[in-house]
Design a protein around this motif. Structure first.
Motif, PDB file in Angstrom:
ATOM      1  N   ALA A 115      45.757  30.203  43.609  1.00 21.74           N
ATOM      2  CA  ALA A 115      46.925  31.038  44.349  1.00 21.74           C
ATOM      3  C   ALA A 115      46.753  31.696  42.600  1.00 21.74           C
ATOM      4  O   ALA A 115      46.956  33.208  42.801  1.00 21.74           O
ATOM      5  CB  ALA A 115      48.302  29.464  43.893  1.00 21.74           C
ATOM      6  N   GLU A 116      46.575  31.790  41.808  1.00 22.50           N
ATOM      7  CA  GLU A 116      46.559  32.678  40.713  1.00 22.50           C
ATOM      8  C   GLU A 116      44.848  33.601  41.161  1.00 22.50           C
ATOM      9  O   GLU A 116      45.481  34.860  40.363  1.00 22.50           O
ATOM     10  CB  GLU A 116      45.737  31.889  38.996  1.00 22.50           C
ATOM     11  CG  GLU A 116      44.809  31.573  38.950  1.00 22.50           C
ATOM     12  CD  GLU A 116      44.805  30.544  37.347  1.00 22.50           C
ATOM     13  OE1 GLU A 116      44.899  31.718  36.489  1.00 22.50           O
ATOM     14  OE2 GLU A 116      44.479  30.099  37.233  1.00 22.50           O
ATOM     15  N   TYR A 117      43.979  33.838  41.295  1.00 21.56           N
ATOM     16  CA  TYR A 117      43.529  34.203  41.616  1.00 21.56           C
ATOM     17  C   TYR A 117      43.270  35.120  43.331  1.00 21.56           C
ATOM     18  O   TYR A 117      42.538  35.827  44.019  1.00 21.56           O
ATOM     19  CB  TYR A 117      41.823  33.333  41.923  1.00 21.56           C
ATOM     20  CG  TYR A 117      41.489  32.976  39.880  1.00 21.56           C
ATOM     21  CD1 TYR A 117      41.380  33.589  39.171  1.00 21.56           C
ATOM     22  CD2 TYR A 117      41.576  31.569  40.761  1.00 21.56           C
ATOM     23  CE1 TYR A 117      40.971  33.065  37.921  1.00 21.56           C
ATOM     24  CE2 TYR A 117      40.967  30.328  39.724  1.00 21.56           C
ATOM     25  CZ  TYR A 117      40.867  31.269  38.343  1.00 21.56           C
ATOM     26  OH  TYR A 117      41.230  30.755  37.344  1.00 21.56           O
ATOM     27  N   GLU A 118      44.764  34.600  44.336  1.00 21.15           N
ATOM     28  CA  GLU A 118      44.519  35.188  45.805  1.00 21.15           C
ATOM     29  C   GLU A 118      44.788  36.357  45.242  1.00 21.15           C
ATOM     30  O   GLU A 118      44.062  37.240  46.672  1.00 21.15           O
ATOM     31  CB  GLU A 118      45.642  34.102  46.191  1.00 21.15           C
ATOM     32  CG  GLU A 118      45.651  32.925  46.738  1.00 21.15           C
ATOM     33  CD  GLU A 118      46.550  32.255  47.472  1.00 21.15           C
ATOM     34  OE1 GLU A 118      47.199  32.455  47.443  1.00 21.15           O
ATOM     35  OE2 GLU A 118      46.308  30.926  47.547  1.00 21.15           O
ATOM     36  N   PRO A 119      45.395  37.649  44.376  1.00 20.10           N
ATOM     37  CA  PRO A 119      45.999  38.555  45.146  1.00 20.10           C
ATOM     38  C   PRO A 119      44.112  38.989  44.515  1.00 20.10           C
ATOM     39  O   PRO A 119      44.311  39.951  45.085  1.00 20.10           O
ATOM     40  CB  PRO A 119      46.858  39.090  43.333  1.00 20.10           C
ATOM     41  CG  PRO A 119      47.692  37.432  43.435  1.00 20.10           C
ATOM     42  CD  PRO A 119      46.653  36.358  43.295  1.00 20.10           C
ATOM     43  N   ASP A 120      43.886  39.264  43.183  1.00 20.47           N
ATOM     44  CA  ASP A 120      42.271  39.614  43.270  1.00 20.47           C
ATOM     45  C   ASP A 120      41.183  39.534  44.323  1.00 20.47           C
ATOM     46  O   ASP A 120      40.701  40.283  44.685  1.00 20.47           O
ATOM     47  CB  ASP A 120      41.140  38.971  42.449  1.00 20.47           C
ATOM     48  CG  ASP A 120      42.687  38.746  40.452  1.00 20.47           C
ATOM     49  OD1 ASP A 120      42.979  39.657  40.594  1.00 20.47           O
ATOM     50  OD2 ASP A 120      42.411  37.866  39.834  1.00 20.47           O
ATOM     51  N   ILE A 121      41.469  38.125  45.089  1.00 22.31           N
ATOM     52  CA  ILE A 121      41.013  38.302  46.002  1.00 22.31           C
ATOM     53  C   ILE A 121      40.272  39.230  47.379  1.00 22.31           C
ATOM     54  O   ILE A 121      40.231  39.830  47.846  1.00 22.31           O
ATOM     55  CB  ILE A 121      40.963  36.668  46.692  1.00 22.31           C
ATOM     56  CG1 ILE A 121      40.042  35.768  45.583  1.00 22.31           C
ATOM     57  CG2 ILE A 121      40.010  36.349  47.927  1.00 22.31           C
ATOM     58  CD1 ILE A 121      40.256  34.506  45.839  1.00 22.31           C
ATOM     59  N   VAL A 122      42.437  39.468  47.485  1.00 26.55           N
ATOM     60  CA  VAL A 122      42.779  39.612  49.054  1.00 26.55           C
ATOM     61  C   VAL A 122      42.409  41.433  48.400  1.00 26.55           C
ATOM     62  O   VAL A 122      42.386  42.132  48.808  1.00 26.55           O
ATOM     63  CB  VAL A 122      44.789  39.898  48.800  1.00 26.55           C
ATOM     64  CG1 VAL A 122      45.110  40.989  49.383  1.00 26.55           C
ATOM     65  CG2 VAL A 122      44.597  38.398  49.652  1.00 26.55           C
ATOM     66  N   GLY A 123      42.799  42.032  47.109  1.00 28.05           N
ATOM     67  CA  GLY A 123      42.821  43.040  46.857  1.00 28.05           C
ATOM     68  C   GLY A 123      41.187  44.032  46.663  1.00 28.05           C
ATOM     69  O   GLY A 123      40.452  44.983  47.706  1.00 28.05           O
ATOM     70  N   MET A 124      40.275  42.541  46.899  1.00 34.60           N
ATOM     71  CA  MET A 124      38.386  42.753  46.693  1.00 34.60           C
ATOM     72  C   MET A 124      38.320  43.355  48.195  1.00 34.60           C
ATOM     73  O   MET A 124      37.773  43.429  48.757  1.00 34.60           O
ATOM     74  CB  MET A 124      37.590  41.994  45.967  1.00 34.60           C
ATOM     75  CG  MET A 124      37.474  41.367  44.806  1.00 34.60           C
ATOM     76  SD  MET A 124      36.309  40.076  44.046  1.00 34.60           S
ATOM     77  CE  MET A 124      37.543  38.542  44.434  1.00 34.60           C
ATOM     78  N   LEU A 125      39.104  41.264  49.215  1.00 36.81           N
ATOM     79  CA  LEU A 125      38.652  42.511  50.696  1.00 36.81           C
ATOM     80  C   LEU A 125      39.418  43.659  50.924  1.00 36.81           C
ATOM     81  O   LEU A 125      38.662  43.968  51.930  1.00 36.81           O
ATOM     82  CB  LEU A 125      39.616  41.158  51.376  1.00 36.81           C
ATOM     83  CG  LEU A 125      39.244  39.831  50.999  1.00 36.81           C
ATOM     84  CD1 LEU A 125      40.282  38.943  51.811  1.00 36.81           C
ATOM     85  CD2 LEU A 125      37.296  39.773  52.123  1.00 36.81           C
ATOM     86  N   GLN A 126      40.364  44.360  50.507  1.00 34.38           N
ATOM     87  CA  GLN A 126      41.184  44.860  51.166  1.00 34.38           C
ATOM     88  C   GLN A 126      40.265  46.670  50.549  1.00 34.38           C
ATOM     89  O   GLN A 126      39.625  47.447  51.443  1.00 34.38           O
ATOM     90  CB  GLN A 126      42.243  46.018  50.816  1.00 34.38           C
ATOM     91  CG  GLN A 126      43.268  44.358  51.264  1.00 34.38           C
ATOM     92  CD  GLN A 126      44.732  44.562  50.039  1.00 34.38           C
ATOM     93  OE1 GLN A 126      45.118  45.087  48.958  1.00 34.38           O
ATOM     94  NE2 GLN A 126      45.751  44.304  51.176  1.00 34.38           N
ATOM     95  N   ARG A 127      39.727  46.319  49.116  1.00 33.38           N
ATOM     96  CA  ARG A 127      38.728  47.642  48.557  1.00 33.38           C
ATOM     97  C   ARG A 127      37.512  47.464  49.686  1.00 33.38           C
ATOM     98  O   ARG A 127      37.021  48.516  50.016  1.00 33.38           O
ATOM     99  CB  ARG A 127      38.345  47.613  47.380  1.00 33.38           C
ATOM    100  CG  ARG A 127      39.916  47.970  46.168  1.00 33.38           C
ATOM    101  CD  ARG A 127      39.257  48.203  44.732  1.00 33.38           C
ATOM    102  NE  ARG A 127      38.706  46.036  44.212  1.00 33.38           N
ATOM    103  CZ  ARG A 127      39.385  45.478  43.722  1.00 33.38           C
ATOM    104  NH1 ARG A 127      40.089  45.437  43.821  1.00 33.38           N
ATOM    105  NH2 ARG A 127      38.664  44.118  43.343  1.00 33.38           N
TER     106      ARG A 127
END
Length: 256
Positions: free
Chosen positions: A233-245
């Motif tokens: 959960a704590e890494y989900e925003p970072d993972i979503v950001g990587m996918l978006q970029r």
């Protein structure tokens, strides 16, 4: 019906499609392959005895010619085969970015054209391979191409303007997640599951998760909140950001 099929390019895409046809016992009767690297052709021949090493001119004379190169390389090859294609042939580009209009121009006005985005699961007959046709390609030729592609999985006809979107979603999609699935399976085995049990658990979990998210009436927010413990959960925003970029960047590049 295509009595001969050729691939200009002996890389991963050719291997995926040949593998799917072989698995379905549906290999074309005559398969010609040309590549700037003879070792790539030899590697295909080692796995598919039906493959015939060809020159570029010989490949261009097939009933169905697949352009299985990356866009820069395909752009270089197209003028070299302009005029060599048979009037009754079909040229199908497997590359993103190069539109049907550009293909026609580079092929000296040749109009019997199609484009397709093959994806990796085609190798086991479960692909999702969107296709677009030039307006001038007759119905029977379209039907013949779709029939040839059927053993590879689904081949929906789509608006050409969406092909680059499908390229980054369905064609490249397995690369976003495959290594993660493989790592979870590796950990399952390290925790004590044997290879068969780990594979069965991963397969059932992934199919169930995908069906819950994309083939059920469970609301998306509910589907994503069914498991009380979320170790990532704590890494989900970072993972979503990587996918978006990354996905956004490659889509912008292909669509420009």
């Amino acid at each position: 019906m295509f009595n001969s099929v050729s691939f200009i390019g002996a890389g991963r895409i050719a291997r995926i499609m040949l593998g799917g046809w072989q698995r379905a016992d549906a290999l074309p009767s005559r398969i010609l392959v040309v590549d700037a690297n003879p070792d790539a052709v030899a590697a295909l021949q080692a796995d598919y005895a039906e493959v015939i090493a060809a020159t570029l001119d010989e490949a261009a004379q097939a009933d169905l010619v697949f352009g299985a190169l990356h866009p820069p390389a395909l752009n270089e090859v197209l003028p070299l085969i302009a005029g060599a294609l048979k009037p009754t042939a079909v040229f199908c580009s497997l590359a993103p970015k190069i539109k049907l209009a550009a293909l026609q121009e580079k092929l000296a006005g040749f109009k019997r054209l199609a484009r397709m985005n093959p994806n990796a699961p085609s190798i086991i007959g479960e692909g999702y391979n969107p296709v677009s046709f030039a307006p001038e390609l007759p119905g029977p030729a379209r039907d013949d191409l779709l029939a040839l592609l059927k053993p590879l999985g689904q081949s929906p006809e789509v608006d050409e303007r969406l092909l680059e979107t499908y390229a980054v979603i369905s064609a490249m999609g397995p690369t976003y997640f495959g290594f993660q699935f493989a790592e979870v399976e590796r950990q399952a085995k390290s925790f004590g599951l044997d290879a068969s049990a780990a594979r069965a658990a991963m397969h059932a979990m992934l199919i169930g998760t995908v069906d819950t998210l994309f083939a059920s009436d469970v609301p998306r927010d509910k589907a994503l909140d069914l498991v009380p413990v979320r170790p990532m959960a704590e890494y989900e925003p970072d993972i979503v950001g990587m996918l978006q970029r990354q996905i956004g960047g490659i889509h912008a590049k292909l669509s420009s």
